[in-house]
Design a protein around this motif. Structure first.
Motif, mmCIF file in Angstrom:
data_model
loop_
_atom_site.group_PDB
_atom_site.id
_atom_site.type_symbol
_atom_site.label_atom_id
_atom_site.label_comp_id
_atom_site.label_asym_id
_atom_site.label_seq_id
_atom_site.Cartn_x
_atom_site.Cartn_y
_atom_site.Cartn_z
ATOM 1 N N UNK A 204 1.183 -1.176 0.246
ATOM 2 C CA UNK A 204 -0.245 0.143 0.040
ATOM 3 C C UNK A 204 0.836 1.284 -0.064
ATOM 4 N N UNK A 205 2.312 1.194 0.632
ATOM 5 C CA UNK A 205 2.963 2.397 -0.160
ATOM 6 C C UNK A 205 2.926 2.852 -0.578
ATOM 7 N N UNK A 206 3.321 2.174 -2.327
ATOM 8 C CA UNK A 206 3.344 2.588 -3.423
ATOM 9 C C UNK A 206 1.732 2.697 -4.309
ATOM 10 N N UNK A 207 0.720 1.794 -3.506
ATOM 11 C CA UNK A 207 -0.547 2.115 -4.309
ATOM 12 C C UNK A 207 -1.428 2.360 -3.966
ATOM 13 N N UNK A 208 -1.442 3.556 -2.642
ATOM 14 C CA UNK A 208 -2.307 4.757 -1.828
ATOM 15 C C UNK A 208 -1.291 5.502 -2.999
ATOM 16 N N UNK A 209 -0.523 6.065 -3.483
ATOM 17 C CA UNK A 209 0.037 7.659 -3.831
ATOM 18 C C UNK A 209 -0.447 7.051 -5.439
#
Length: 71
Positions: free
Chosen positions: A25-30
């Motif tokens: 999610x650290x890459x998916x959310x942005x």
């Protein structure tokens, strides 16, 4: 009491080769946030303008009506 000069305890610890991995999610959310904002910015072609009068002239006209008692 005299202080013993030396390195802190953390510096004495051997450096291990830990590989830090980001959660998914650290890459998916942005990416999701950027895509949502891009869609919002790119889609105002279908938006219609407000029909209310705008600007200083409308404010002055309203003030004149209020002063004359015709509000």
């Amino acid at each position: 009491m005299s202080a013993v000069p030396g390195r802190p305890a953390a510096a004495k610890a051997p450096r291990s080769r830990l590989r830090m991995r980001l959660p998914w999610w650290a890459l998916a959310l942005p990416v999701i946030s950027f895509a949502a904002l891009l869609i919002l910015v790119a889609g105002p072609a279908r938006a219609s303008a407000a029909s209310a009068p705008q600007g200083l002239a409308a404010l002055l006209e309203l003030l004149v009506r209020i002063v004359r008692g015709g509000a």
